[in-house]
Design a protein around this motif. Sequence first.
Motif, PDB file in Angstrom:
ATOM      1  N   ASN A   7       5.072  -5.618   5.941  1.00  0.00           N
ATOM      2  CA  ASN A   7       4.588  -4.325   6.413  1.00  0.00           C
ATOM      3  C   ASN A   7       5.664  -3.261   6.327  1.00  0.00           C
ATOM      4  OD1 ASN A   7       2.204  -5.594   7.080  1.00  0.00           O
ATOM      5  ND2 ASN A   7       2.586  -5.612   9.283  1.00  0.00           N
ATOM      6  N   SER A   8       5.229  -2.008   6.324  1.00  0.00           N
ATOM      7  CA  SER A   8       6.116  -0.861   6.531  1.00  0.00           C
ATOM      8  C   SER A   8       5.615  -0.145   7.780  1.00  0.00           C
ATOM      9  CB  SER A   8       6.092   0.088   5.332  1.00  0.00           C
ATOM     10  OG  SER A   8       6.740  -0.489   4.211  1.00  0.00           O
ATOM     11  N   ASN A   9       6.552   0.360   8.586  1.00  0.00           N
ATOM     12  CA  ASN A   9       6.132   1.006   9.825  1.00  0.00           C
ATOM     13  C   ASN A   9       6.912   2.287  10.072  1.00  0.00           C
ATOM     14  OD1 ASN A   9       8.288   0.658  12.172  1.00  0.00           O
ATOM     15  ND2 ASN A   9       8.338  -1.253  10.977  1.00  0.00           N
ATOM     16  N   SER A  10       6.377   3.098  10.940  1.00  0.00           N
ATOM     17  CA  SER A  10       7.040   4.338  11.317  1.00  0.00           C
ATOM     18  C   SER A  10       6.655   4.684  12.742  1.00  0.00           C
ATOM     19  CB  SER A  10       6.623   5.477  10.385  1.00  0.00           C
ATOM     20  OG  SER A  10       7.187   6.712  10.809  1.00  0.00           O
ATOM     21  N   ALA A  11       7.541   5.388  13.438  1.00  0.00           N
ATOM     22  CA  ALA A  11       7.129   6.006  14.689  1.00  0.00           C
ATOM     23  C   ALA A  11       6.160   7.129  14.361  1.00  0.00           C
ATOM     24  CB  ALA A  11       8.343   6.560  15.435  1.00  0.00           C
ATOM     25  N   PHE A  24       0.826  -1.206   0.000  1.00  0.00           N
ATOM     26  CA  PHE A  24       0.000   0.000   0.000  1.00  0.00           C
ATOM     27  C   PHE A  24       0.866   1.264   0.000  1.00  0.00           C
ATOM     28  CE2 PHE A  24      -1.368   3.353   2.957  1.00  0.00           C
ATOM     29  CZ  PHE A  24      -2.326   3.954   2.157  1.00  0.00           C
ATOM     30  N   ILE A  25       1.895   1.288   0.851  1.00  0.00           N
ATOM     31  CA  ILE A  25       2.784   2.458   0.905  1.00  0.00           C
ATOM     32  C   ILE A  25       3.496   2.618  -0.443  1.00  0.00           C
ATOM     33  CG2 ILE A  25       4.797   3.490   2.018  1.00  0.00           C
ATOM     34  CD1 ILE A  25       2.303   3.511   3.750  1.00  0.00           C
ATOM     35  N   ASP A  26       3.916   1.517  -1.039  1.00  0.00           N
ATOM     36  CA  ASP A  26       4.575   1.590  -2.349  1.00  0.00           C
ATOM     37  C   ASP A  26       3.641   2.203  -3.396  1.00  0.00           C
ATOM     38  OD1 ASP A  26       6.732   0.393  -1.169  1.00  0.00           O
ATOM     39  OD2 ASP A  26       6.498  -1.550  -2.150  1.00  0.00           O
ATOM     40  N   ARG A  27       2.398   1.752  -3.416  1.00  0.00           N
ATOM     41  CA  ARG A  27       1.449   2.285  -4.401  1.00  0.00           C
ATOM     42  C   ARG A  27       1.146   3.757  -4.144  1.00  0.00           C
ATOM     43  NH1 ARG A  27      -1.172  -2.617  -3.324  1.00  0.00           N
ATOM     44  NH2 ARG A  27      -2.733  -1.510  -2.055  1.00  0.00           N
ATOM     45  N   ALA A  57      11.501  -0.391  -1.493  1.00  0.00           N
ATOM     46  CA  ALA A  57      10.300  -0.117  -0.712  1.00  0.00           C
ATOM     47  C   ALA A  57      10.199   1.382  -0.444  1.00  0.00           C
ATOM     48  CB  ALA A  57      10.346  -0.896   0.598  1.00  0.00           C
ATOM     49  N   ALA A  58       9.004   1.924  -0.570  1.00  0.00           N
ATOM     50  CA  ALA A  58       8.804   3.372  -0.467  1.00  0.00           C
ATOM     51  C   ALA A  58       8.791   3.837   0.982  1.00  0.00           C
ATOM     52  CB  ALA A  58       7.487   3.758  -1.140  1.00  0.00           C
ATOM     53  N   SER A  59       9.199   5.082   1.158  1.00  0.00           N
ATOM     54  CA  SER A  59       9.179   5.687   2.489  1.00  0.00           C
ATOM     55  C   SER A  59       8.298   6.929   2.463  1.00  0.00           C
ATOM     56  CB  SER A  59      10.592   6.063   2.926  1.00  0.00           C
ATOM     57  OG  SER A  59      11.139   7.063   2.083  1.00  0.00           O
ATOM     58  N   GLN A 100      -2.502  14.031   3.616  1.00  0.00           N
ATOM     59  CA  GLN A 100      -1.194  14.101   2.956  1.00  0.00           C
ATOM     60  C   GLN A 100      -0.852  12.791   2.241  1.00  0.00           C
ATOM     61  OE1 GLN A 100       1.835  15.481   5.809  1.00  0.00           O
ATOM     62  NE2 GLN A 100       0.220  16.392   7.041  1.00  0.00           N
ATOM     63  N   LEU A 101      -1.256  11.675   2.844  1.00  0.00           N
ATOM     64  CA  LEU A 101      -1.000  10.350   2.283  1.00  0.00           C
ATOM     65  C   LEU A 101      -2.311   9.582   2.379  1.00  0.00           C
ATOM     66  CD1 LEU A 101       2.131   8.140   3.094  1.00  0.00           C
ATOM     67  CD2 LEU A 101      -0.089   7.204   2.468  1.00  0.00           C
ATOM     68  N   SER A 102      -3.059   9.562   1.303  1.00  0.00           N
ATOM     69  CA  SER A 102      -4.394   8.967   1.316  1.00  0.00           C
ATOM     70  C   SER A 102      -4.334   7.503   1.742  1.00  0.00           C
ATOM     71  CB  SER A 102      -5.026   9.063  -0.073  1.00  0.00           C
ATOM     72  OG  SER A 102      -6.322   8.497  -0.075  1.00  0.00           O
ATOM     73  N   GLY A 103      -5.117   7.158   2.749  1.00  0.00           N
ATOM     74  CA  GLY A 103      -5.125   5.799   3.267  1.00  0.00           C
ATOM     75  C   GLY A 103      -4.301   5.642   4.522  1.00  0.00           C
ATOM     76  N   PHE A 104      -3.617   6.709   4.947  1.00  0.00           N
ATOM     77  CA  PHE A 104      -2.820   6.631   6.173  1.00  0.00           C
ATOM     78  C   PHE A 104      -3.711   6.249   7.356  1.00  0.00           C
ATOM     79  CE2 PHE A 104      -0.474   8.408   9.829  1.00  0.00           C
ATOM     80  CZ  PHE A 104       0.791   7.872   9.590  1.00  0.00           C
ATOM     81  N   ALA A 105      -4.971   6.739   7.341  1.00  0.00           N
ATOM     82  CA  ALA A 105      -5.906   6.441   8.417  1.00  0.00           C
ATOM     83  C   ALA A 105      -6.726   5.187   8.139  1.00  0.00           C
ATOM     84  CB  ALA A 105      -6.831   7.629   8.649  1.00  0.00           C
ATOM     85  N   ASN A 106      -6.204   4.283   7.317  1.00  0.00           N
ATOM     86  CA  ASN A 106      -6.872   3.004   7.052  1.00  0.00           C
ATOM     87  C   ASN A 106      -7.297   2.375   8.378  1.00  0.00           C
ATOM     88  OD1 ASN A 106      -7.427   0.261   6.620  1.00  0.00           O
ATOM     89  ND2 ASN A 106      -5.915   0.065   4.993  1.00  0.00           N
ATOM     90  N   PRO A 107      -8.579   2.056   8.541  1.00  0.00           N
ATOM     91  CA  PRO A 107      -9.045   1.506   9.827  1.00  0.00           C
ATOM     92  C   PRO A 107      -8.297   0.248  10.266  1.00  0.00           C
ATOM     93  CG  PRO A 107     -10.905   2.127   8.461  1.00  0.00           C
ATOM     94  CD  PRO A 107      -9.691   2.238   7.589  1.00  0.00           C
ATOM     95  N   ASP A 108      -7.745  -0.516   9.304  1.00  0.00           N
ATOM     96  CA  ASP A 108      -7.039  -1.744   9.652  1.00  0.00           C
ATOM     97  C   ASP A 108      -5.547  -1.542   9.922  1.00  0.00           C
ATOM     98  OD1 ASP A 108      -9.143  -3.482   9.740  1.00  0.00           O
ATOM     99  OD2 ASP A 108      -8.863  -4.275   7.710  1.00  0.00           O
TER     100      ASP A 108
END
Length: 436
Positions: free
Chosen positions: A266-270, A199-202, A216-218, A364-372
Amino acid sequence: MVVGAGPAGLFAALTLARAGARPVLIERGKPVDRRTNDVNAMQEQGVLDPDSNVQYGEGGAGAFSDGKLTCGIKSPHVRNILETFVSHGAPEEILIDQKPHIGTDRLKGVVASIREEIIRLGGTVHFETRLEKLIIRGSHVEGAVISCNGESREFLTDTILLCIGHSARDTVQTLFSQGLRMEQKPFAMGVRIEHPRAFIDRSQYGSFADHPALGAASYKLICHTPDGRGVYTFCMCPGGEVIAAASQPGGVVTNGMSFHARDGVNSNSALLVGVRPQDFGDDHPLAGFVLQRSIEKAAFRAGGGGFIAPAQRVGDFLENRTSVSFGEVIPSYRPGVVPADLRTVLPDWIVEDLKKGIRAMNAQLSGFANPDAVLTGPETRSSSPVRISRNPLGEAEDLRGLYPVGEGAGYAGGIVSAAADGITAALHVLSANDLI
């Protein structure tokens, strides 16, 4: 003597050794290969070695966090640091990449190679050796009491570089009790947020997401909040995992890690909220440690023990619901997570700012608030909440011969900035002793 073998300590010792100063480097943890076994035991079995873990040991905390080499400082030492990494086995592309990284798997060999150069040039390295206290006469350092294998001894020296990292709370407490001047400083706390790497890559690459030339995208996101604290992402780990980063019993701490290939699911961030000294609840210089520790203990209770971490779906977090299961995104944290309500762990003001941040960042990043998407907490060790005061020559105020260095002293925030501060401190020492 150089205390601590994280990036600040390694580059301080290397600079001294290259100048012929024959430094003695001590580290409370283990060499990086043996340390890896202890980190794995924590991940797989929830077994903590308080002196050998993600925070303590050769390479410091950065050795298990992807080896990111981005930094915001303007230092003449940055190029030297990158070239040193390459000469010790890091990939050459870090010299030209906009966002260079080595990867935890490759960084461990680089760290061990730097240690071997220090020894080859006349330095000495002692692992599983702790700084117990300073020996002070008047306003001068005269040495240190150090311990190894349960035995203490005095080491006499008029120069100590203190490179202890941001999690050595016991050492900082001892130094404070010895009269070392310290002050509160701002830092940040929050959680780790995970999305599917695909998802982050797309979201970042669009139709080029599967191109073989792209890794992998950041992302890097920030938003301002009405209370002025702000929310931002930090230490983003593409294709990585959330890891157990506790260094004390009875507390849960998270961090992020990627291998060089960055090919995890997965990709993760603080996802962090700024914490100001007025948030500490006390004007004591070490009050920030108390706040951190209270949150870590609350997370341990919420997880049920064994360093199991509390985790919550973003959708539940935003709607004030306790999570009972997970959806599309499977949490990567080991030794494991339990569905929880992070409101039982984090102060209300952090929770509310995180909600505002997630919603703003979704724009800013559509889907960042994905409920899952999954929030795992807490992330409390982004930097130190205390600064050890020092003068323009790098020495501690009122204590000649002691050089507070790097993240643990409150003067750095990452591998490169800590390494640069270590080099600067070593150059101060060499100048003070007429060696340059």
